[in-house]
Design a protein around this motif. Structure first.
Motif, mmCIF file in Angstrom:
data_model
loop_
_atom_site.group_PDB
_atom_site.id
_atom_site.type_symbol
_atom_site.label_atom_id
_atom_site.label_comp_id
_atom_site.label_asym_id
_atom_site.label_seq_id
_atom_site.Cartn_x
_atom_site.Cartn_y
_atom_site.Cartn_z
ATOM 1 N N UNK A 48 7.317 -16.737 6.091
ATOM 2 C CA UNK A 48 6.489 -17.174 7.204
ATOM 3 C C UNK A 48 5.004 -16.818 7.064
ATOM 4 N N UNK A 49 4.651 -15.639 6.550
ATOM 5 C CA UNK A 49 3.218 -15.306 6.469
ATOM 6 C C UNK A 49 2.434 -16.322 5.646
ATOM 7 N N UNK A 50 1.201 -16.573 6.075
ATOM 8 C CA UNK A 50 0.326 -17.482 5.346
ATOM 9 C C UNK A 50 -0.266 -16.767 4.140
ATOM 10 N N UNK A 51 -0.837 -17.505 3.184
ATOM 11 C CA UNK A 51 -1.506 -16.845 2.058
ATOM 12 C C UNK A 51 -2.586 -15.865 2.510
ATOM 13 N N UNK A 52 -3.335 -16.218 3.548
ATOM 14 C CA UNK A 52 -4.377 -15.311 4.033
ATOM 15 C C UNK A 52 -3.791 -14.041 4.635
ATOM 16 N N UNK A 53 -2.605 -14.141 5.214
ATOM 17 C CA UNK A 53 -1.955 -12.941 5.737
ATOM 18 C C UNK A 53 -1.488 -12.042 4.596
ATOM 19 N N UNK A 54 -1.077 -12.639 3.485
ATOM 20 C CA UNK A 54 -0.757 -11.821 2.312
ATOM 21 C C UNK A 54 -2.019 -11.156 1.763
ATOM 22 N N UNK A 55 -3.152 -11.837 1.878
ATOM 23 C CA UNK A 55 -4.413 -11.207 1.489
ATOM 24 C C UNK A 55 -4.688 -10.004 2.378
ATOM 25 N N UNK A 56 -4.373 -10.140 3.677
ATOM 26 C CA UNK A 56 -4.515 -9.006 4.584
ATOM 27 C C UNK A 56 -3.637 -7.836 4.175
ATOM 28 N N UNK A 57 -2.413 -8.131 3.733
ATOM 29 C CA UNK A 57 -1.526 -7.072 3.238
ATOM 30 C C UNK A 57 -2.089 -6.441 1.965
ATOM 31 N N UNK A 58 -2.714 -7.261 1.124
ATOM 32 C CA UNK A 58 -3.358 -6.737 -0.077
ATOM 33 C C UNK A 58 -4.435 -5.720 0.302
ATOM 34 N N UNK A 59 -5.254 -6.081 1.279
ATOM 35 C CA UNK A 59 -6.323 -5.183 1.719
ATOM 36 C C UNK A 59 -5.732 -3.894 2.291
ATOM 37 N N UNK A 60 -4.667 -4.024 3.079
ATOM 38 C CA UNK A 60 -4.020 -2.835 3.657
ATOM 39 C C UNK A 60 -3.502 -1.907 2.567
ATOM 40 N N UNK A 61 -2.901 -2.486 1.515
ATOM 41 C CA UNK A 61 -2.383 -1.666 0.415
ATOM 42 C C UNK A 61 -3.511 -0.944 -0.310
ATOM 43 N N UNK A 62 -4.620 -1.646 -0.548
ATOM 44 C CA UNK A 62 -5.748 -1.025 -1.235
ATOM 45 C C UNK A 62 -6.383 0.087 -0.423
ATOM 46 N N UNK A 63 -6.548 -0.129 0.882
ATOM 47 C CA UNK A 63 -7.120 0.908 1.739
ATOM 48 C C UNK A 63 -6.176 2.113 1.826
ATOM 49 N N UNK A 64 -4.880 1.839 1.869
ATOM 50 C CA UNK A 64 -3.906 2.929 1.920
ATOM 51 C C UNK A 64 -3.963 3.769 0.652
ATOM 52 N N UNK A 65 -4.236 3.127 -0.488
ATOM 53 C CA UNK A 65 -4.333 3.872 -1.744
ATOM 54 C C UNK A 65 -5.435 4.919 -1.668
ATOM 55 N N UNK A 66 -6.565 4.544 -1.084
ATOM 56 C CA UNK A 66 -7.644 5.521 -0.919
ATOM 57 C C UNK A 66 -7.302 6.588 0.101
ATOM 58 N N UNK A 67 -6.572 6.194 1.152
ATOM 59 C CA UNK A 67 -6.254 7.130 2.231
ATOM 60 C C UNK A 67 -5.284 8.218 1.793
ATOM 61 N N UNK A 68 -4.370 7.895 0.858
ATOM 62 C CA UNK A 68 -3.363 8.888 0.462
ATOM 63 C C UNK A 68 -3.855 9.828 -0.633
ATOM 64 N N UNK A 69 -4.932 9.502 -1.295
ATOM 65 C CA UNK A 69 -5.376 10.309 -2.432
ATOM 66 C C UNK A 69 -5.651 11.774 -2.093
ATOM 67 N N UNK A 70 -6.214 12.080 -0.919
ATOM 68 C CA UNK A 70 -6.477 13.502 -0.647
ATOM 69 C C UNK A 70 -5.230 14.362 -0.531
ATOM 70 N N UNK A 71 -4.040 13.773 -0.430
ATOM 71 C CA UNK A 71 -2.815 14.580 -0.386
ATOM 72 C C UNK A 71 -2.759 15.475 -1.621
ATOM 73 N N UNK A 72 -2.475 16.764 -1.452
ATOM 74 C CA UNK A 72 -2.550 17.699 -2.596
ATOM 75 C C UNK A 72 -1.455 17.467 -3.625
ATOM 76 N N UNK A 73 -1.710 17.989 -4.799
ATOM 77 C CA UNK A 73 -0.736 17.890 -5.879
ATOM 78 C C UNK A 73 -0.658 16.489 -6.447
ATOM 79 N N UNK A 74 0.470 16.208 -7.085
ATOM 80 C CA UNK A 74 0.658 14.897 -7.703
ATOM 81 C C UNK A 74 0.960 13.801 -6.682
ATOM 82 N N UNK A 75 1.372 14.187 -5.469
ATOM 83 C CA UNK A 75 1.819 13.206 -4.484
ATOM 84 C C UNK A 75 0.775 12.143 -4.211
ATOM 85 N N UNK A 76 -0.442 12.566 -3.874
ATOM 86 C CA UNK A 76 -1.495 11.614 -3.540
ATOM 87 C C UNK A 76 -1.833 10.693 -4.694
#
Length: 261
Positions: A48-76
């Motif tokens: 059901x999602x449109x291509x532009x909505x998948x682009x929105x998910x792409x952006x969410x994944x990329x922003x989340x990658x930056x957000x999790x990096x400060x987690x200590x150790x190998x986890x982030x």
């Protein structure tokens, strides 16, 4: 309606040797991700999602990658690298779905470009915060220079992309067509040689999302065995230096070429 086969999808969603584009296709796309995304697109073709909505998910994944990096150790670092791979996958899938469904749009292109700006910057800022080791701060303002360097690298990554995109903005405002690939060659033989050397070394790619996430992961692994953040902080310095240097060199390369003529 049965789903199209991979053989039916490929000529539509990968038209005109899309994997062979010199500047338009990431090496990871050519190496493996386009084959993975093709099969994901087949599964998602009736979703059901449109291509532009998948682009929105792409952006969410990329922003989340930056957000999790400060987690200590190998986890982030591990989560950041995995999320960047998801970001790259969705970056392929959104365009493939748009071509198959005949829903390509200027809005989609715009969102894709904005997404790349935001996500690559977020990753580098997150890396700087990781180097600042905020979860082990004692309250003193002694380590935020690392966050500053990560932000400096992020600014450089944005400016490098902006310098490229603004070429076409400048040309369109003068009523000219978009620059052709041949115009990228510097008019000076010395500049042309320098550009070939830089392209061969590919150091400029370090501030790209995939490359930076792999460098961050490698630094985290090294830190895990070393017992501190030496390698992470060294990598932040390297990325900041590369970003600043590449911003200047890229600007000079554009001015020395025929792209603005």
């Amino acid at each position: 309606m049965p789903k199209p086969s991979v053989a039916e999808l490929r000529p539509v969603v990968h038209p005109g040797g899309i994997k062979d584009r010199k500047n338009g296709e990431h090496w990871a796309g050519r190496l493996y991700m386009r084959e993975v995304s093709l099969r994901c697109t087949r599964v998602l073709v009736d979703s059901r999602p449109s291509p532009n909505q998948y682009t929105g998910l792409m952006i969410a994944a990329g922003l989340a990658a930056g957000a999790v990096l400060p987690a200590p150790g190998l986890t982030g670092a591990v989560l950041g690298a995995l999320l960047i791979q998801l970001y790259l996958l969705l970056d392929c899938v959104d365009g493939e779905l748009a071509r198959w469904r005949q829903q390509t749009s200027t809005v989609g292109v715009y969102l894709d470009r904005v997404g790349h700006y935001l996500c690559e910057a977020a990753l580098l800022v997150g890396f700087g915060v990781r180097a600042a080791d905020v979860f082990h701060q004692d309250g003193s303002a002694t380590r935020w220079q690392w966050a500053f360097l990560g932000t400096l690298a992020a600014l450089g990554a944005i400016l490098i992309k902006a310098e490229t995109d603004l070429v076409d903005v400048a040309r369109i405002r003068r009523g000219l067509p978009a620059a052709q690939e041949a115009a990228n060659v510097p008019r000076s033989s010395g500049m042309a040689l320098a550009r070939r050397v830089a392209a061969a070394l590919r150091f400029h790619r370090l501030v790209g999302g995939v490359e930076a996430s792999l460098l961050i992961l490698a630094a985290a692994v090294a830190d895990h065995f070393h017992g501190d953040l030496l390698f992470t902080r060294t990598a932040v310095v390297v990325l900041a230096a590369v970003a600043v240097l590449q911003t200047l060199l890229h600007l000079v390369s554009i001015l020395a070429s025929s792209r603005l003529k």
